[in-house]
Design a protein around this motif. Structure first.
Motif, PDB file in Angstrom:
ATOM      1  N   VAL A 156       0.820  -1.199   0.000  1.00  0.00           N
ATOM      2  CA  VAL A 156       0.000   0.000   0.000  1.00  0.00           C
ATOM      3  C   VAL A 156       0.859   1.256   0.000  1.00  0.00           C
ATOM      4  N   ARG A 157       2.148   1.090   0.212  1.00  0.00           N
ATOM      5  CA  ARG A 157       3.043   2.251   0.221  1.00  0.00           C
ATOM      6  C   ARG A 157       3.021   2.959  -1.132  1.00  0.00           C
ATOM      7  N   MET A 158       3.293   4.246  -1.097  1.00  0.00           N
ATOM      8  CA  MET A 158       3.213   5.045  -2.304  1.00  0.00           C
ATOM      9  C   MET A 158       4.553   5.067  -3.036  1.00  0.00           C
ATOM     10  N   LEU A 159       4.520   4.726  -4.296  1.00  0.00           N
ATOM     11  CA  LEU A 159       5.684   4.832  -5.165  1.00  0.00           C
ATOM     12  C   LEU A 159       5.639   6.193  -5.843  1.00  0.00           C
ATOM     13  N   LYS A 160       6.717   6.956  -5.736  1.00  0.00           N
ATOM     14  CA  LYS A 160       6.725   8.313  -6.274  1.00  0.00           C
ATOM     15  C   LYS A 160       7.291   8.301  -7.702  1.00  0.00           C
ATOM     16  N   VAL A 161       6.477   8.741  -8.652  1.00  0.00           N
ATOM     17  CA  VAL A 161       6.858   8.762 -10.067  1.00  0.00           C
ATOM     18  C   VAL A 161       6.742  10.188 -10.594  1.00  0.00           C
ATOM     19  N   GLY A 162       7.734  10.597 -11.360  1.00  0.00           N
ATOM     20  CA  GLY A 162       7.743  11.952 -11.913  1.00  0.00           C
ATOM     21  C   GLY A 162       7.487  11.969 -13.406  1.00  0.00           C
ATOM     22  N   MET A 163       6.933  13.059 -13.886  1.00  0.00           N
ATOM     23  CA  MET A 163       6.766  13.257 -15.329  1.00  0.00           C
ATOM     24  C   MET A 163       6.674  14.744 -15.629  1.00  0.00           C
ATOM     25  N   ILE A 164       7.035  15.101 -16.844  1.00  0.00           N
ATOM     26  CA  ILE A 164       6.871  16.476 -17.308  1.00  0.00           C
ATOM     27  C   ILE A 164       5.874  16.485 -18.458  1.00  0.00           C
ATOM     28  N   TYR A 165       5.271  17.632 -18.676  1.00  0.00           N
ATOM     29  CA  TYR A 165       4.281  17.735 -19.754  1.00  0.00           C
ATOM     30  C   TYR A 165       4.253  19.164 -20.272  1.00  0.00           C
ATOM     31  N   ASN A 166       3.959  19.301 -21.544  1.00  0.00           N
ATOM     32  CA  ASN A 166       3.812  20.614 -22.155  1.00  0.00           C
ATOM     33  C   ASN A 166       2.328  20.926 -22.210  1.00  0.00           C
ATOM     34  N   GLN A 167       1.888  21.883 -21.420  1.00  0.00           N
ATOM     35  CA  GLN A 167       0.458  22.168 -21.303  1.00  0.00           C
ATOM     36  C   GLN A 167      -0.148  22.738 -22.582  1.00  0.00           C
ATOM     37  N   SER A 168       0.695  23.163 -23.529  1.00  0.00           N
ATOM     38  CA  SER A 168       0.173  23.681 -24.799  1.00  0.00           C
ATOM     39  C   SER A 168      -0.110  22.569 -25.801  1.00  0.00           C
ATOM     40  N   GLU A 169       0.273  21.338 -25.479  1.00  0.00           N
ATOM     41  CA  GLU A 169       0.019  20.208 -26.365  1.00  0.00           C
ATOM     42  C   GLU A 169      -1.206  19.440 -25.857  1.00  0.00           C
ATOM     43  N   PRO A 170      -2.288  19.421 -26.628  1.00  0.00           N
ATOM     44  CA  PRO A 170      -3.529  18.792 -26.164  1.00  0.00           C
ATOM     45  C   PRO A 170      -3.359  17.345 -25.730  1.00  0.00           C
ATOM     46  N   GLN A 171      -2.595  16.551 -26.510  1.00  0.00           N
ATOM     47  CA  GLN A 171      -2.461  15.133 -26.144  1.00  0.00           C
ATOM     48  C   GLN A 171      -1.654  14.960 -24.872  1.00  0.00           C
ATOM     49  N   SER A 172      -0.730  15.883 -24.601  1.00  0.00           N
ATOM     50  CA  SER A 172       0.074  15.803 -23.389  1.00  0.00           C
ATOM     51  C   SER A 172      -0.765  16.146 -22.164  1.00  0.00           C
ATOM     52  N   ALA A 173      -1.578  17.186 -22.280  1.00  0.00           N
ATOM     53  CA  ALA A 173      -2.459  17.580 -21.173  1.00  0.00           C
ATOM     54  C   ALA A 173      -3.494  16.492 -20.892  1.00  0.00           C
ATOM     55  N   GLU A 174      -4.004  15.887 -21.955  1.00  0.00           N
ATOM     56  CA  GLU A 174      -4.982  14.809 -21.800  1.00  0.00           C
ATOM     57  C   GLU A 174      -4.330  13.585 -21.150  1.00  0.00           C
ATOM     58  N   ALA A 175      -3.098  13.286 -21.568  1.00  0.00           N
ATOM     59  CA  ALA A 175      -2.378  12.150 -20.987  1.00  0.00           C
ATOM     60  C   ALA A 175      -2.149  12.363 -19.496  1.00  0.00           C
ATOM     61  N   LEU A 176      -1.811  13.588 -19.114  1.00  0.00           N
ATOM     62  CA  LEU A 176      -1.576  13.887 -17.707  1.00  0.00           C
ATOM     63  C   LEU A 176      -2.818  13.579 -16.871  1.00  0.00           C
ATOM     64  N   GLN A 177      -3.982  14.022 -17.329  1.00  0.00           N
ATOM     65  CA  GLN A 177      -5.218  13.777 -16.574  1.00  0.00           C
ATOM     66  C   GLN A 177      -5.505  12.284 -16.465  1.00  0.00           C
ATOM     67  N   ARG A 178      -5.247  11.565 -17.539  1.00  0.00           N
ATOM     68  CA  ARG A 178      -5.473  10.124 -17.537  1.00  0.00           C
ATOM     69  C   ARG A 178      -4.537   9.433 -16.535  1.00  0.00           C
ATOM     70  N   ILE A 179      -3.269   9.851 -16.546  1.00  0.00           N
ATOM     71  CA  ILE A 179      -2.270   9.239 -15.668  1.00  0.00           C
ATOM     72  C   ILE A 179      -2.551   9.576 -14.204  1.00  0.00           C
ATOM     73  N   LYS A 180      -3.016  10.779 -13.927  1.00  0.00           N
ATOM     74  CA  LYS A 180      -3.355  11.158 -12.554  1.00  0.00           C
ATOM     75  C   LYS A 180      -4.405  10.213 -11.971  1.00  0.00           C
ATOM     76  N   ALA A 181      -5.434   9.937 -12.762  1.00  0.00           N
ATOM     77  CA  ALA A 181      -6.496   9.045 -12.289  1.00  0.00           C
ATOM     78  C   ALA A 181      -5.977   7.630 -12.083  1.00  0.00           C
ATOM     79  N   LEU A 182      -5.124   7.194 -12.984  1.00  0.00           N
ATOM     80  CA  LEU A 182      -4.575   5.842 -12.892  1.00  0.00           C
ATOM     81  C   LEU A 182      -3.609   5.721 -11.720  1.00  0.00           C
ATOM     82  N   ALA A 183      -2.806   6.761 -11.468  1.00  0.00           N
ATOM     83  CA  ALA A 183      -1.822   6.738 -10.386  1.00  0.00           C
ATOM     84  C   ALA A 183      -2.497   6.485  -9.037  1.00  0.00           C
ATOM     85  N   THR A 184      -3.636   7.096  -8.836  1.00  0.00           N
ATOM     86  CA  THR A 184      -4.363   6.909  -7.576  1.00  0.00           C
ATOM     87  C   THR A 184      -4.730   5.441  -7.378  1.00  0.00           C
ATOM     88  N   LYS A 185      -5.196   4.797  -8.435  1.00  0.00           N
ATOM     89  CA  LYS A 185      -5.594   3.390  -8.353  1.00  0.00           C
ATOM     90  C   LYS A 185      -4.393   2.477  -8.101  1.00  0.00           C
TER      91      LYS A 185
END
Length: 321
Positions: free
Chosen positions: A160-189
């Motif tokens: 149950v311990r939290m694994l810390k993972v980093g990523m960068i994203y370019n907020q001006s790129e639609p697919q990058s911003a969309e990927a970030l939101q998707r990954i945020k939801a998945l990271a919680t699970k």
């Protein structure tokens, strides 16, 4: 009616007694992206279209990351009345669609029209858009690899311990911003603490990557982002120096040093787009053609990178060459 108009235009633009002309637009210089270009022209050559045998003329432009230069390249193709445009990656595709509604655009290494925000008010893709796209569904599988590979999480499915993972994203790129939101939801699970920081351009990448590393991340995830592609060696060196493994959703980045990925084969992505372009040239018509999803995805790993970090890779992964 729009499709009929496109077909008529295309038939008139490529008379049988002339050599077809392709305007190929690369948005920036990148070893991974270049694999798509190679695949595209290999597919055309297999179908009998190449500059070597004088059955094709190619006007190539690389914008080197300069958006105004990219736009000028597209406008030059239009002035030259090219038979079709080939665009690689999404920045080139968007620039082409913003400047022509008549010349067929064959995309590669690009997200779906929805993710590029190029749909019309009726939610239709541009009538002159063809080639091959990808959605973001495969990212779930790619990101989920990380807790399976990083110890002590790799051997304990109940942890149950939290694994810390980093990523960068370019907020001006639609697919990058969309990927970030998707990954945020998945990271919680997945019981992953996601540490994400924005970048505006490649000049920011080194400092932002170092900032992530200073926060104690245990792994870095290279998401589908043009800035990540073009700055990958900078990211990789910083992470390797800090002994932090890099995972990704892009098979091409594994050959450049990431540990593992589940994603599209970039060469085959371009090849698939090239097959479609060859069909267009052969028929001198867009009838029956439409943009399509990428067909080939692989689970791949970099043997040297896995060894460097003491990572055991499952048998269903293919060592990348």
């Amino acid at each position: 009616m729009l499709l009929l108009g496109l077909v008529i235009f295309c038939s008139c633009n490529t008379p049988s007694n002339t050599i077809p002309v392709i305007g190929f637009a690369d948005a920036f210089e990148d070893n991974t992206i270049a694999q798509a270009k190679q695949g595209f022209f290999d597919a055309l050559k297999k179908s009998g279209y190449s500059e070597d045998n004088n059955t094709l003329k190619v006007i190539y432009r690389n914008a080197q990351g300069d958006i105004p230069k990219l736009t000028l390249s597209i406008k030059y193709f239009i002035s030259e009345k090219v038979t079709l445009m080939a665009t690689n990656p999404s920045l080139s595709t968007i620039a082409a669609l913003q400047n022509t509604k008549d010349i067929p655009v064959f995309m590669m290494v690009s997200p779906t029209p929805q993710l590029m925000n190029v749909m019309d008010k009726q939610n239709n893709a541009p009538a002159n858009l063809f080639g091959v796209a990808e959605d973001l569904g495969y990212i779930d599988t790619s990101f989920s690899l990380i807790p399976k590979f990083i110890k002590p999480f790799a051997d304990d499915t109940t942890v149950v311990r939290m694994l810390k993972v980093g990523m960068i994203y370019n907020q001006s790129e639609p697919q990058s911003a969309e990927a970030l939101q998707r990954i945020k939801a998945l990271a919680t699970k997945l019981h992953i603490e996601l540490v994400s920081l924005p970048v505006n351009n490649t000049a920011d990448v080194q400092l932002v990557t170092q900032a992530l590393l200073s926060k104690g991340i245990k792994a870095f995830f290279a998401n589908p982002d043009n800035t990540v592609f073009s700055s990958f060696e900078t990211i990789l060196k910083a992470c390797n120096d800090a002994h932090v493994p890099v995972f990704t959703s892009e098979a091409g980045l594994v050959s450049r040093g990431a540990v593992a990925a589940y994603g599209a084969d970039i060469y085959q992505w371009g090849y698939q787009a090239g097959e479609q372009a060859a069909q267009f040239l052969k028929n001198k018509s867009a009838a029956g053609l439409h943009w399509e999803m990428v067909k080939l995805r692989k689970r791949v790993y970099n043997a040297a990178a896995a060894k460097q970090f003491g990572i055991t890779v499952p048998a269903n992964f293919e060592a990348i060459k």
